[in-house]
Structures are given as C-alpha cells and as structure tokens.
Scaffold this motif. Structure first.
Motif, PDB file in Angstrom:
ATOM      1  N   UNK A   1       8.997  -4.783   7.824  1.00  8.65           N
ATOM      2  CA  UNK A   1       9.118  -5.153   6.405  1.00  8.65           C
ATOM      3  C   UNK A   1       8.925  -6.653   6.267  1.00  8.65           C
ATOM      4  N   UNK A   2       8.575  -7.065   5.034  1.00  9.70           N
ATOM      5  CA  UNK A   2       8.317  -8.494   4.832  1.00  9.70           C
ATOM      6  C   UNK A   2       9.606  -9.234   4.460  1.00  9.70           C
ATOM      7  N   UNK A   3       9.490 -10.493   4.152  1.00  8.59           N
ATOM      8  CA  UNK A   3      10.691 -11.325   3.942  1.00  8.59           C
ATOM      9  C   UNK A   3      11.432 -10.941   2.667  1.00  8.59           C
ATOM     10  N   UNK A   4      10.804 -10.106   1.830  1.00  9.81           N
ATOM     11  CA  UNK A   4      11.502  -9.606   0.657  1.00  9.81           C
ATOM     12  C   UNK A   4      12.029  -8.198   0.859  1.00  9.81           C
ATOM     13  N   UNK A   5      11.837  -7.678   2.057  1.00  9.31           N
ATOM     14  CA  UNK A   5      12.327  -6.354   2.351  1.00  9.31           C
ATOM     15  C   UNK A   5      11.424  -5.230   1.870  1.00  9.31           C
ATOM     16  N   UNK A   6      10.150  -5.500   1.696  1.00 12.07           N
ATOM     17  CA  UNK A   6       9.239  -4.426   1.290  1.00 12.07           C
ATOM     18  C   UNK A   6       8.493  -3.897   2.502  1.00 12.07           C
ATOM     19  N   UNK A   7       8.133  -2.614   2.456  1.00 16.60           N
ATOM     20  CA  UNK A   7       7.481  -1.988   3.613  1.00 16.60           C
ATOM     21  C   UNK A   7       6.087  -2.570   3.817  1.00 16.60           C
ATOM     22  N   UNK A   8       5.802  -3.044   5.024  1.00 13.55           N
ATOM     23  CA  UNK A   8       4.532  -3.732   5.270  1.00 13.55           C
ATOM     24  C   UNK A   8       3.360  -2.751   5.348  1.00 13.55           C
ATOM     25  N   UNK A   9       3.611  -1.571   5.933  1.00 11.28           N
ATOM     26  CA  UNK A   9       2.514  -0.606   6.101  1.00 11.28           C
ATOM     27  C   UNK A   9       1.867  -0.277   4.756  1.00 11.28           C
ATOM     28  N   UNK A  10       2.703   0.074   3.785  1.00 12.14           N
ATOM     29  CA  UNK A  10       2.141   0.457   2.495  1.00 12.14           C
ATOM     30  C   UNK A  10       1.529  -0.752   1.794  1.00 12.14           C
ATOM     31  N   UNK A  11       2.100  -1.924   2.066  1.00 13.00           N
ATOM     32  CA  UNK A  11       1.526  -3.125   1.452  1.00 13.00           C
ATOM     33  C   UNK A  11       0.157  -3.456   2.040  1.00 13.00           C
ATOM     34  N   UNK A  12      -0.002  -3.192   3.341  1.00 16.28           N
ATOM     35  CA  UNK A  12      -1.324  -3.412   3.949  1.00 16.28           C
ATOM     36  C   UNK A  12      -2.345  -2.468   3.317  1.00 16.28           C
ATOM     37  N   UNK A  13      -1.916  -1.213   3.090  1.00 11.54           N
ATOM     38  CA  UNK A  13      -2.865  -0.263   2.495  1.00 11.54           C
ATOM     39  C   UNK A  13      -3.191  -0.639   1.053  1.00 11.54           C
ATOM     40  N   UNK A  14      -2.188  -1.086   0.306  1.00  8.33           N
ATOM     41  CA  UNK A  14      -2.487  -1.523  -1.059  1.00  8.33           C
ATOM     42  C   UNK A  14      -3.347  -2.788  -1.046  1.00  8.33           C
ATOM     43  N   UNK A  15      -3.098  -3.624  -0.035  1.00  6.20           N
ATOM     44  CA  UNK A  15      -3.957  -4.803   0.133  1.00  6.20           C
ATOM     45  C   UNK A  15      -5.388  -4.383   0.397  1.00  6.20           C
ATOM     46  N   UNK A  16      -5.549  -3.297   1.204  1.00  7.34           N
ATOM     47  CA  UNK A  16      -6.892  -2.792   1.488  1.00  7.34           C
ATOM     48  C   UNK A  16      -7.572  -2.365   0.194  1.00  7.34           C
ATOM     49  N   UNK A  17      -6.796  -1.711  -0.698  1.00 10.92           N
ATOM     50  CA  UNK A  17      -7.383  -1.296  -1.978  1.00 10.92           C
ATOM     51  C   UNK A  17      -7.997  -2.485  -2.698  1.00 10.92           C
ATOM     52  N   UNK A  18      -7.180  -3.543  -2.824  1.00  9.44           N
ATOM     53  CA  UNK A  18      -7.662  -4.709  -3.571  1.00  9.44           C
ATOM     54  C   UNK A  18      -8.834  -5.366  -2.857  1.00  9.44           C
ATOM     55  N   UNK A  19      -8.672  -5.579  -1.549  1.00  8.85           N
ATOM     56  CA  UNK A  19      -9.719  -6.303  -0.832  1.00  8.85           C
ATOM     57  C   UNK A  19     -11.030  -5.539  -0.849  1.00  8.85           C
ATOM     58  N   UNK A  20     -10.971  -4.223  -0.560  1.00  8.23           N
ATOM     59  CA  UNK A  20     -12.209  -3.447  -0.528  1.00  8.23           C
ATOM     60  C   UNK A  20     -12.827  -3.359  -1.925  1.00  8.23           C
ATOM     61  N   UNK A  21     -11.957  -3.214  -2.936  1.00  7.06           N
ATOM     62  CA  UNK A  21     -12.479  -3.104  -4.295  1.00  7.06           C
ATOM     63  C   UNK A  21     -13.180  -4.396  -4.688  1.00  7.06           C
ATOM     64  N   UNK A  22     -12.518  -5.511  -4.394  1.00  7.07           N
ATOM     65  CA  UNK A  22     -13.154  -6.795  -4.675  1.00  7.07           C
ATOM     66  C   UNK A  22     -14.479  -6.880  -3.929  1.00  7.07           C
TER      67      UNK A  22
END
Lengths: 348, 305
Positions: B89-110
């Motif tokens: 998890x990140x420094x705010x306590x959010x799950x990193x795995x799902x954040x990486x996948x959501x990051x993939x959405x944004x990055x690939x879409x861009x």
C-alpha cells in the motif's frame, strides 16, 4: 501490317483529319527559384515540336536519354503543362486546361509507362487498378458490371480473368505491363502514349507486348505515340518515326523512308548503330560513332543543336537554326512525308 | 493458337482447368502481418501488451480493493499476499496493485488517444502539404516549424491556466505537439510517393486530387507512419509521466504511472515497492512498444522482398 488501319470505334473521326495536332510545343522547366531566389535558368526539355497524328496511326518517337521524349508524351496528355505552343485534340485546344475541363478528354487519351511494376499501386488488387478509369468515368456501373468489363479486358490483353483479386507484386514484369495496358485500354481510348513500354522487359517479353499492342491497335483502331530508344522496336510498330535531339525534331518521316534513306546526320548515326543480327554483316558494317555527350539542355548550342557532335558541322551551322524542310511529299504534293532539320541535307 | 492456349503453355496447371475459380491474392499488408508473426520478440510483446491492456480494462474485478479507499491499518505496508495487498500500500494506505492498474488505464489511454489525434492531424496535414507542394507546402511546413519552436512546457502551462486542470487537456496538448513530427514524416513520404508512376497514371485517368490522396498516397505512406506510431505511444506515455511528475498531470485520487513513480521515488529508501512495481509496468510497456515497432519496421520494409 501498316496500312491495315481498321478504324472500328463508334465515333471515329474521318481518317484524314488528324486526331491530335501539336503546334510548336515547348516545355521549359524553371531552375532555381525558391522562397527568395529568382528563376534564372530554364531546362528546355521540349523546344518547339510540331506534328500531327492521324487516327489509327503509330508515331514512333526516338532519341537518346534526356532528349525530351517522355516530357513530350506527358505534355501531350497535359500531365505536364506546356510553357508554350498548342496541343489540339479532335479540333479543341486542350493546352493548359484546368483539371475539370480537361477531365472529359482524359477518357480518350491514356498512357502506358516504362516501369511496369511502378505504374501499379502495390496496395490495390489488379481488379481495382484496371477498374479505376471505369470508376472515374462510369461511376454508375455496379460491381458486377464493372467486374465483367474488367475481366473482358483482362482476357483481351492475355491475363487470366480469375487473377482479378491478386496484387501487382504477384505478377511478372510482362504481366504487369499487360495490366498497365488493360488499364489504359478499358475505356477504349483514341490515343495511347506508350512511354518506353518495353525497355524494362527482356527481349522475348518485349515481342509479346509489342505484338499485343499492335493486335489491340488493329482491333480498336487507336493511335499510338510510341516513345522508345530502341530503333528496331520502333521500326516494328510505327507508321511514322520522329527523331528528337535536345527537345527538337531532327527528322520526321514515314518509317520506310527514314530507315532506308535517313537524311539527318544524327539519324544516320543512330541507324548505323543498330546491330544487324548476322555476324558477318555486323563485322563489316561501318557505323558512325558520335563524339561527346548530349549538351546541357540548360544552354543548348546556338544554331543547330546537333552541331557540337555533327561530323559535317561548320560555321554556317553555328548561325542558322535549321527549320524542318520537306524532303519528299505524299500524293497531294503538299504534305511532306519526310522532313529534316538540317541545312546541308542535300549535300550529304 | 488462341490466347488461352498460349497462357496454358506459359503457365501449365495454373487454374486454367478450373476457369471459374478465382485466385485470391495476398496483399502487402497480409504479407507484412505474416512476417510480423514470425518475429518472436514482437509476438511476445504483443501478448504482454494485450495482457496489460486487459488488466487495465478489467481492473475493478481483479482486486478486492477500490483504488481510492484509504486503509488506516495498512499505511505504507509492504507487499502481502495474505490480505491481497499484492503490491503493498502507498503512504496514504491505498492498495498499490489496483492503483497501478488504474494508472495503466490513464497512461495507455493518453498514449493511444494522443497518438490517434496526432495520427489523424499529422497524416492529413502532411499528405496535403506534400501532395500539393509549392507554395502551399512552403506555408504549411513553415507553420509546423513555428509550432516546433514553441516551448512545450510553456504551451502546457498556458493551457492549464486558461482551461484549468483536466485530463483531456493532456490529450490535446500531447496530440498538438506530436502531430508535428508525424506531419513531417508523412510529407516526406508523400513527396516520394506522388512521383510514382501509378499516381501519374491516376492523373492521366482523370482521378480527382482528393481520391488520389485517399486511394494512392495515404495507403502507401502508412508503412513508416505505423512504425512511428509505435514509437509515439511510449513517448507520449513518458511525456505524461513527466507532466505528472511536475504536478501538471492527472488529479488525485486518479493516478497514472508517472504519478505513481514520482511518489515512489520520494519514498524509495523506506518503501521501495512503491517505485518498483509501477516502474516495472512502465518499462515493460515501453519495451513492448519498441519491440513491436522494430518488428513492424522489418515486416513493412519493402526492400525485404
């Protein structure tokens, strides 16, 4: 074979009227010239060429590389806009017409290119390639009708109709040239400019393509402007022959005249260079060897353009620009059947 | 001898016995595709990229956690398979795995959208400039030169100031910059293609300029363009990461690989997983695109045949 001008197209003009008449045609290309530079020099690719072409006739145009043969062919079709002079097509002046007005004329004039493969779009099937003129001029035809027409013409030019869905790279050079011919023939034009159609093919294929062209000409009665540097090929297909040098006509005559008794020193040199397919004769024949290279068409020699390489040139040739003179005349005694641009032809 | 007889003699057994059977041709695109499939690196890259894209699309179903939920018990926790925080998890306590996948959405879409924008504008603009040539070409390409000389960051900041922070602005900003190179490539290719004899044949056949561009020019310039596209996508993804790194990219809680990496880099020494996982995804994606581009270049190169 010549004389068998079987004009069979529906709306053919009368056989005596020229289908195409070119008057003092000039094509000059500007050199230099950009955002800041002025145009200072011109390449005179075609410089004052005039001739008539009758229906069903083949005019051979010969000359060495860079003499303006291809430019002349393209200028006739208005693919290059001439700088001066006139191209009269079936009585209409078509020189420099805007594309829209030129378009209806285009279905009567077509071109066949030197490099068979390069003249076909590699991304399209040959059916599409051959059908392109149909789609342009007969857009109302539906798919089946179009396909039928394409297959008919494919059969005419000796291609298997079931090859219609193949791509150009799947064919040999000779077959590609047949495709090019089919594309040119599909609208049954009155004139085809053949820009060195066989010089990229090997000899046996050359013969096939030339025979195909002459057969098609007999059947459909179109005129041909046959551009080539191969004198024997031109002799085989043409009714008349024009010899070009540095954008100017040197000699223009009926085929038999020009090969039997060439008058211009340049033509003489060209014809003497044609190899004879007999080793004994070939060994003993004397050929005229021209010295030097083609002068630059940017600033051609004064007077007669050929004088720098002519074995007979003298002071006079430097000053006088020779005009085309009649050597012999056809039956009516007015139209010359043999013309030459040399001030000394009578003394040679 | 009839023509068919002669053909039979020339090419025995080539379908003449079955005159109704049409022979299907193989287009250059099909040929290229076959060659691409023989390139192992390119095939593996395509598969990997496909997996990453599928993971991005089906992200919500792949993890029990939402991407913006804060878990107070797991602040900056290392990867743990027992509680399904696979990447920690990140420094705010959010799950990193799902954040990486959501990051993939944004990055690939861009990556894809900005490249698509640049592709459409660049191909049209370049083909028109190259085809008509002369003064039109001069004017159009000088405009491209002027656009090139605008500093990119200045341009982006200007857009942000005027329109506020918005993810679509990033597409526009990136597309508006990337099409310039595309236009130059297409113009150069068009200059060579328009001199080909088949274009002249089309002229002689009275085909209109518009149809010549669509039928003859564009299909024949697409080869190098496709290769360039595969290089543009990673470039755009990297630029987006750079913008996010500077705080000009996507807005929290939405994220992108660039944002994740920039946050991870700050905590590299105490929580290395925050940097490692997003960096692996970004690196793999960039490699994949480069290998595919490489394979495509080999497959589409006409000199091959």
């Amino acid at each position: 074979m010549e004389g068998a001008m079987n004009v069979s197209t529906a709306n053919a003009v009368s056989p005596d009227q020229p289908i195409l008449s070119v008057k003092d045609l000039k094509v000059h290309f500007a050199l230099g010239g950009g955002f800041f530079n002025k145009v200072t020099r011109h390449v005179k690719a075609v410089d004052g060429v005039s001739f008539d072409l009758k229906p069903g006739e083949t005019l051979g145009i010969v000359g060495e590389s860079g003499c303006g043969k291809s430019t002349l062919g393209r200028a006739v079709l208005q693919l290059i806009t001439p700088s001066d002079g006139q191209v009269v097509w079936l009585g209409d002046d078509i020189t420099g017409l805007p594309p829209k007005t030129m378009r209806p004329h285009r279905q009567n004039m077509q071109i066949i290119f030197q490099d068979p493969l390069a003249s076909l779009n590699p991304r399209r099937t040959i059916g599409d390639i051959i059908a392109e003129p149909l789609m342009t001029f007969h857009p109302h035809l539906n798919k089946t009708e179009r396909k039928k027409k394409v297959q008919q013409i494919m059969e005419k030019v000796g291609l298997l109709p079931q090859m219609i869905n193949r791509y150009p790279h799947e064919f040999s050079g000779g077959q590609c040239q047949r495709i090019g011919i089919a594309r040119a023939m599909i609208l049954q034009p009155k004139l085809i400019v053949c820009d060195e159609p066989v010089s990229a093919l090997d000899v046996s294929i050359q013969a096939q393509i030339i025979n195909l062209l002459t057969e098609l000409q007999k059947e459909f009665g179109m005129s041909l402007l046959f551009i080539s540097h191969d004198l024997s090929v031109v002799r085989h297909v043409s009714h008349r022959v024009m010899v070009l040098y540095l954008g100017k006509i040197m000699e223009l005559a009926d085929k038999d005249d020009i090969y039997r008794s060439p008058k211009h020193p340049y033509t003489q040199a060209l014809i003497s260079a044609v190899p004879i397919p007999d080793p004994d004769l070939e060994r003993n024949k004397s050929s005229i060897v021209l010295k030097g290279d083609l002068p630059s068409p940017i600033n051609p020699p004064s007077g007669c353009v050929f004088r720098t390489r002519c074995p007979y040139a003298d002071e006079q040739c430097r000053d006088i620009v020779p005009a085309l003179e009649g050597v012999s005349f056809s039956n009516d005694d007015v139209t010359p059947s043999h013309e030459v641009a040399c001030i000394k032809w009578q003394n040679l | 001898m009839t023509r068919t007889d002669r053909l039979e003699a020339m090419m025995p057994g080539l379908g003449i016995t079955q005159p109704d059977r049409e022979i299907k041709g193989r287009s250059l695109w099909q040929d290229a595709w076959r060659r691409l499939l023989q390139n192992k690196a390119a095939v593996v890259s395509m598969v990997l990229l496909g997996i990453i894209a599928l993971m991005a699309i089906f992200a919500p179903w792949l993890s029990p956690y939402p991407y913006d939920e804060i878990y107070w018990d797991y602040i900056q926790a290392p990867p743990n398979f027992d509680n399904a925080h696979w990447f920690g998890t990140d420094s705010n306590g959010r799950d990193l795995f799902i954040r990486v996948l959501y990051g993939a959405r944004v990055s690939l879409m861009v990556g894809f959208l900005a490249t698509g924008v640049s592709l459409i504008i660049g191909v049209t603009y370049g083909a028109i400039a190259g085809y008509f040539g002369g003064r039109i070409d001069n004017l159009m390409m000088r405009f491209v030169d002027i656009m090139y000389s605008l500093p990119f960051m200045f341009f982006v900041i200007l857009l942000m100031v005027v329109f506020g922070r918005n993810i679509f602005l990033i597409f526009i900003a990136l597309g508006a910059v990337e099409w310039l190179t595309m236009a130059r490539i297409v113009r150069g290719q068009t200059l060579s293609v328009k001199r080909k004899e088949y274009v002249e044949a089309a002229h002689a056949g009275g085909v209109s300029n518009f149809k010549i561009i669509v039928r003859h020019i564009i299909p024949n310039v697409l080869g190098p363009v496709i290769v360039y596209v595969t290089l543009t996508v990673p470039q755009v993804i990297l630029t987006e990461s750079f913008l996010s790194f500077l705080g000009l990219g996507v807005q929290e809680p939405l994220t992108s690989w660039g944002v994740l990496i920039s946050e991870g880099a700050k905590l590299m020494e105490v929580a290395p997983w925050l940097l490692i996982y997003p960096a692996i995804f970004l690196a793999v994606t960039l490699f994949c695109f480069n290998f595919i581009g490489d394979g495509l270049r080999d497959a589409l190169d006409p000199k091959d045949r």
